[in-house]
Design an enzyme around this catalytic site. Sequence first.
Site, PDB file in Angstrom:
ATOM      1  N   SER A 153      18.671 -40.617  49.246  1.00  0.00           N
ATOM      2  CA  SER A 153      17.730 -40.258  50.313  1.00  0.00           C
ATOM      3  C   SER A 153      16.320 -40.278  49.721  1.00  0.00           C
ATOM      4  O   SER A 153      16.162 -40.121  48.503  1.00  0.00           O
ATOM      5  CB  SER A 153      18.031 -38.843  50.809  1.00  0.00           C
ATOM      6  OG  SER A 153      16.948 -38.334  51.567  1.00  0.00           O
ATOM      7  N   TYR A 166      20.454 -29.713  49.798  1.00  0.00           N
ATOM      8  CA  TYR A 166      20.516 -31.168  50.049  1.00  0.00           C
ATOM      9  C   TYR A 166      19.623 -31.913  49.067  1.00  0.00           C
ATOM     10  O   TYR A 166      20.039 -32.895  48.435  1.00  0.00           O
ATOM     11  CB  TYR A 166      20.084 -31.435  51.493  1.00  0.00           C
ATOM     12  CG  TYR A 166      20.097 -32.891  51.916  1.00  0.00           C
ATOM     13  CD1 TYR A 166      21.300 -33.536  52.209  1.00  0.00           C
ATOM     14  CD2 TYR A 166      18.913 -33.615  52.052  1.00  0.00           C
ATOM     15  CE1 TYR A 166      21.317 -34.866  52.610  1.00  0.00           C
ATOM     16  CE2 TYR A 166      18.922 -34.941  52.459  1.00  0.00           C
ATOM     17  CZ  TYR A 166      20.131 -35.562  52.741  1.00  0.00           C
ATOM     18  OH  TYR A 166      20.140 -36.873  53.139  1.00  0.00           O
TER      19      TYR A 166
HETATM   20  C1  BGC Z   1      17.882 -36.682  56.092  1.00  0.00           C
HETATM   21  C2  BGC Z   1      17.348 -36.650  57.494  1.00  0.00           C
HETATM   22  C3  BGC Z   1      15.823 -36.733  57.470  1.00  0.00           C
HETATM   23  C4  BGC Z   1      15.376 -37.929  56.662  1.00  0.00           C
HETATM   24  C5  BGC Z   1      13.855 -38.044  56.544  1.00  0.00           C
HETATM   25  C6  BGC Z   1      17.337 -37.880  55.355  1.00  0.00           C
HETATM   26  O1  BGC Z   1      17.794 -37.867  54.033  1.00  0.00           O
HETATM   27  O2  BGC Z   1      19.304 -36.778  56.139  1.00  0.00           O
HETATM   28  O3  BGC Z   1      17.746 -35.457  58.118  1.00  0.00           O
HETATM   29  O4  BGC Z   1      15.323 -36.853  58.788  1.00  0.00           O
HETATM   30  O5  BGC Z   1      15.928 -37.846  55.355  1.00  0.00           O
HETATM   31  O6  BGC Z   1      13.274 -36.838  56.168  1.00  0.00           O
END
Ligand code: BGC
Length: 265
Positions: A153, A166
């Site tokens: 991410s 997360y």
């Molecule tokens: C998350 C999303 C978020 C996006 C941008 C992703 O890793 O799962 O919830 O909107 O990042 O911030």
Amino acid sequence: MRLDGKVALVTGSSQGIGQGIVLCLAQAGANVVINYRSHPEGAEETLAKVEAIGANCHLACCPQSYGYTLQANLGSVDEIRQLIAESIKHFGKLDILVNNAGIEKHAAFWDVTEADYDAVMNVNLKGVFFATQIFVQHLIETKRTGKIINISSVHEELPFPNFTAYCASKGGMKMLTRNLAVELGALGITINNVAPGAIETPINTKLLNNPEKLGALLQNIPLGRLGQPQDVASLVKFLASAEADYITGSTFFVDGGLLWNYQEQ
Ligand code: BGC
């Protein structure tokens, strides 16, 4: 860019980015294991789409790909072991592992429960660690090389208040990838991260249904739109192919420019 004869396991592929990756790999000729935890109907939908690709694929130059659905919770190492064993039993081998399954929980840092912390870390980091380990053991046993692609991410770099577990899991994934690129290099196994920004998928349902929050987010994306699973999947396909043989230990952002968009008002 073809993947004919390759077998890929994509974790968490009953919906969203995982489903997009399965379809893209199948279009490139790979056989695919579709893994789901709690959405058998989504896995069946993914499988039906793979079969539709196969039905259109009657040319000799375009061998048919097959899909196979398997239930497993990536938060459990026992279930991961079984998932990989059953994938190998069904298709005879695995060549590509896409660690896509991931969860997030929204809470202020001071309210995060141990159960929520464990749920996020178990799927997003511990699950990736052991799925990768069991996949590598299979490659060593069968004396073959392979490719690992982690769906990380932008939050492996970028803070995301109220999602600290997360972010820690994705930051951990970044170092796991760097470390394993070094440790697995001599085996000819590559490992890379694909780091999506805001992609239109079920993980974002709440955000998508909140016009105010969505508007603010779009302001931060230079390309002016949310990403689609296909935007992520095409890069995964490249990293899974022989064209990417010399690429390992890197993160590739697929975020419409979100990560580096600081603007002074
Ligand atoms: C998350 C999303 C978020 C996006 C941008 C992703 O890793 O799962 O919830 O909107 O990042 O911030």
